[in-house]
Design a protein around this motif. Sequence first.
Motif, PDB file in Angstrom:
ATOM      1  N   ASP A   1      34.987   4.503  -8.775  1.00 61.34           N
ATOM      2  CA  ASP A   1      34.846   3.510  -9.288  1.00 61.34           C
ATOM      3  C   ASP A   1      33.979   1.808  -8.909  1.00 61.34           C
ATOM      4  O   ASP A   1      34.714   0.773  -9.089  1.00 61.34           O
TER       5      ASP A   1
ATOM      6  N   ASN B   1      31.133  -0.382   2.024  1.00 63.76           N
ATOM      7  CA  ASN B   1      30.891  -0.991   0.619  1.00 63.76           C
ATOM      8  C   ASN B   1      29.472  -1.741   1.446  1.00 63.76           C
ATOM      9  O   ASN B   1      29.306  -2.506   0.681  1.00 63.76           O
TER      10      ASN B   1
ATOM     11  N   THR C   1      32.119   6.288  -5.387  1.00 64.81           N
ATOM     12  CA  THR C   1      33.207   7.161  -5.404  1.00 64.81           C
ATOM     13  C   THR C   1      32.837   6.297  -7.207  1.00 64.81           C
ATOM     14  O   THR C   1      32.206   5.604  -7.415  1.00 64.81           O
TER      15      THR C   1
ATOM     16  N   THR D   1      33.827   1.535  -2.395  1.00 60.74           N
ATOM     17  CA  THR D   1      34.205   2.390  -3.724  1.00 60.74           C
ATOM     18  C   THR D   1      35.039   0.624  -3.223  1.00 60.74           C
ATOM     19  O   THR D   1      35.080  -0.170  -2.612  1.00 60.74           O
ATOM     20  N   ARG D   2      36.103   0.648  -4.706  1.00 60.47           N
ATOM     21  CA  ARG D   2      36.767  -1.015  -4.846  1.00 60.47           C
ATOM     22  C   ARG D   2      37.860  -0.325  -3.757  1.00 60.47           C
ATOM     23  O   ARG D   2      38.763  -0.945  -3.706  1.00 60.47           O
ATOM     24  N   ASP D   3      38.580   0.648  -3.144  1.00 60.03           N
ATOM     25  CA  ASP D   3      39.390   0.926  -2.656  1.00 60.03           C
ATOM     26  C   ASP D   3      38.831   1.213  -1.515  1.00 60.03           C
ATOM     27  O   ASP D   3      38.895   2.173  -0.516  1.00 60.03           O
ATOM     28  N   VAL D   4      39.570   0.091  -0.535  1.00 62.81           N
ATOM     29  CA  VAL D   4      38.195   0.240   1.163  1.00 62.81           C
ATOM     30  C   VAL D   4      39.662   0.978   1.729  1.00 62.81           C
ATOM     31  O   VAL D   4      39.423   1.918   2.887  1.00 62.81           O
ATOM     32  N   THR D   5      41.292   0.990   1.158  1.00 54.91           N
ATOM     33  CA  THR D   5      42.326   1.854   1.990  1.00 54.91           C
ATOM     34  C   THR D   5      41.573   3.023   2.151  1.00 54.91           C
ATOM     35  O   THR D   5      41.608   4.507   3.143  1.00 54.91           O
ATOM     36  N   LYS D   6      41.488   3.580   0.641  1.00 55.64           N
ATOM     37  CA  LYS D   6      40.947   5.131   0.584  1.00 55.64           C
ATOM     38  C   LYS D   6      40.257   5.587   1.446  1.00 55.64           C
ATOM     39  O   LYS D   6      40.231   6.431   2.124  1.00 55.64           O
TER      40      LYS D   6
END
Length: 486
Positions: free
Chosen positions: A264, A435, A262, A414-419
Amino acid sequence: MSFLGHEWDGRIFSDGWNTGSGGTRTTVAPATGEVLATVGVATADDVAKATDSALRAQRDWAASPFGERAAILRRAGQLFVEHADEINEWLMRESGATAGFATFQVAAGAAEECWEAAALASASYGEMLRTNQDRLSFSRQVPVGVVGVIAPFNAPVLLAVRALAPALALGNAVILKPDPRTSVCGGVAFARIFEEAGLPTGLLHVLPGDAAAGAAIVDHPRIPVIAFTGSTRAGRAIARAAADRLKRVHLELGGNSALIVTDDVDLDKAVSVGAFGSYNNAGQICMASSRHLVDARIADDYTRLMAEHAARLTVGDTMDPATMVGPIIDTHQRDAVHAIVTNSVAAGATLAEGGTYDGLFYRPTVLGNVPLTAPAYHQEIFGPVVPIVPFHSLDEAADLAAETEYGLSLAILTRDVTKALRLADRIPSGAVHINDQTVNDEPNTPFGGVGDSGNGSRHGGTRANLEAFTETQWVTVRGELPDYPF
């Protein structure tokens, strides 16, 4: 003094070191072309003899105290540690593994697999069942008898031991057929380790051979379970043949695993992670990061940085400590990789780096803007190639990642683990790594793929190994004979 010794020269391991009925063949170092050794070749006749021996030895082994089996597995693990340097060298020379990948297979792989299996020997293996009758009712897991293990060339130690060790620990005998190209590191090493560990004669047979030997293992009526790691094409053939015998088959097959990046992420780190997933062991790993799906906003930068990264990687003989990427196993596989690269460029992909070879050394390659019609997108490459496909939304990324017959491993950076977790829910895969890159394995975790990558998680962890290498048996016990109206 060499631990492996020379007694095995030109022989197979079946009730000791004996002459195989298929004669001999040489194993060759892919990096140099040097003839390394002469090994015995097994045929269907050897499979039949080995199976008879294994059946005889297995009865006493299954009846032995679990502590005895566990002790041998613990000792085998220790021997892998003690003799790691020698086995590592054979892996580096015979399979073309780098020092790091060899170490991962032996000291961090085979030893841990043996120790994990030793604990499996004492694991709970049944459950009490309720019954409406005046009796005791329970189920228990009993050994299947003889397990056939057919292992590939690319990680010949790790991909054999993960079936071999738990099968033995649970009271089975094993017939191992290593790839003939890696008969020493993937065959002789196991025979010597378990011989030295005190495994009783007849419980492990090591039969290097061609496809006919493998077919004999699959066809033999007294080998009820087959553990196979290899190509999807071969896996399908094994599944068809095993179906005629109503056998259980544990198939870990090919992959075309997606690495989703992603916009980010830390781009430099993401490129390093992606490079490891694609270039480790020259890309000859079923779990390799085969498709890099990158957010279109960073795809050009990702391609440029990956190309720069690939250009810096040292390619050569893995006996040189500076080497990062070793050789392709043989000319057939090298030519298959090169055909995918050249045909993908012809289909419209941009060759950002690599695409050339010297002998069996294929340069780490980067393909940018890979069209969905290109073979590098929809085929398993099994070589050091990074195909990059840009996406414009997470919906598109999910669709692209799922758009394959394979389903072995998935990685999301990604930095958004929930995503990432929500995204993973939409993509069929036997493993998901958030990650991290796609090449991951641990002895205590279930491992396997879906779709054309195999028939589920078949190895690793107590539950998966019990299901893989035992049968469920129902037992009832009455205190007295019942009265029946007959």
